[in-house]
Design a protein around this motif. Structure first.
Motif, short mmCIF file in Angstrom:
data_model
loop_
_atom_site.label_atom_id
_atom_site.label_comp_id
_atom_site.label_asym_id
_atom_site.label_seq_id
_atom_site.Cartn_x
_atom_site.Cartn_y
_atom_site.Cartn_z
N ARG A 182 -6.10 0.00 8.59
CA ARG A 182 -5.56 0.99 8.40
C ARG A 182 -5.04 2.03 9.46
N LYS A 231 -1.48 -1.10 -8.09
CA LYS A 231 -1.21 0.09 -7.53
C LYS A 231 0.38 -0.31 -6.78
N SER A 278 1.78 -2.79 -5.23
CA SER A 278 1.83 -3.74 -3.97
C SER A 278 2.20 -4.82 -4.32
N ASP A 337 0.91 -1.28 -0.02
CA ASP A 337 -0.02 0.15 -0.08
C ASP A 337 0.99 1.30 -0.01
N GLY A 338 2.04 1.26 -0.70
CA GLY A 338 2.84 2.35 -0.94
C GLY A 338 3.91 2.55 -0.08
N ASP A 396 -2.95 6.34 6.98
CA ASP A 396 -3.97 5.82 6.58
C ASP A 396 -3.94 4.67 5.53
N ARG A 397 -2.75 4.13 5.69
CA ARG A 397 -2.28 2.81 4.56
C ARG A 397 -2.62 1.66 5.54
#
Length: 228
Positions: free
Chosen positions: A154, A103, A105, A84-85, A160-161
């Motif tokens: 999250r 994305k 991931s 998630d980044g 908020d990942r």
């Protein structure tokens, strides 16, 4: 007493052809019209006229999609996992192939882990942790596991990942120990093995039932029970 038997025999000729007909019927399939609607091309590219190089030497090769997102990485050693980044440290170095979603991931991969003796590994992932995994360990043991999907949590502290490594249960474990003993274990939601199927050292098939404390409370081993 003869009437039910006579009735059954009388119906048999009617039932048998229907059963045979059902077995001979073609399985359901997409219509030609449906197949035509999803055909991309009838002449797909399956070979190249000539290779660019007979051999390519590289530490890392990235395959990207049309948006430039890395979707596959072949490397020695592979990059640390991205979830998630956010990129996290890997538990141990791995050389091999890593797969990513749209994305970026990590969603799976396979390779050889840099542990003493080398360990072959393969995994396919839930969004924030392993879903299924294989391990071939240096001692000769082999294991396959299936994990229940954990809740997606999250954390504001992570922007908020998704939080990686949320606790969950490995519901199914298949293994062959270093001494050759096979086992299939089923666990409850609390990751406690409750049923285990194995072969005893004597060569008897056995199913073991365990309580929440991990104690075997009942064993089914028909062949062993029948042996004098």
């Amino acid at each position: 007493m003869l009437r039910p038997l006579a009735l059954a025999v009388g119906l048999a000729p009617m039932i048998m052809p229907l059963t045979a007909q059902a077995q001979d019927a073609e399985p359901r399939r997409p219509s030609l019209q449906v197949l035509e609607s999803i055909i991309e091309t009838r002449d797909p590219e399956i070979r190249v006229e000539a290779v660019d190089h007979d051999r390519i030497s590289a530490r890392r090769i990235d395959i990207v999609d049309e948006d430039g997102v890395i979707r596959m990485t072949l490397a020695a050693e592979t990059p640390a996992p991205i979830i998630d980044g956010i990129q996290y440290r890997r538990a141990f170095g791995v050389s091999g192939l890593i797969l990513y979603d749209e994305k970026g991931s990590e969603r799976g991969g396979f390779g050889v882990a840099d542990v003493d003796g080398g360990m072959a590994v393969l995994a396919l992932d839930h969004p924030a942790m392993d879903a299924i995994g294989w391990r071939v360990s240096p001692d000769g043991s082999v294991a396959f596991s299936i994990n229940q999907a954990p809740p997606l949590i999250r954390d504001p502290g992570l922007g908020d990942r998704l939080v990686p490594g949320v606790e969950t249960s490995t519901r199914i474990r298949l293994s062959v120990a270093a001494d050759g003993t096979p086992a299939v274990a089923l666990a409850d939601k609390a990751d406690r093995t409750r049923v285990r199927m194995t072969v005893t050292p004597e060569g008897y098939g056995a199913i073991e039932f365990l309580n929440a404390a991990g104690e075997v409370i009942h064993v089914l081993a028909p062949e062993a029970d029948a042996t004098p």
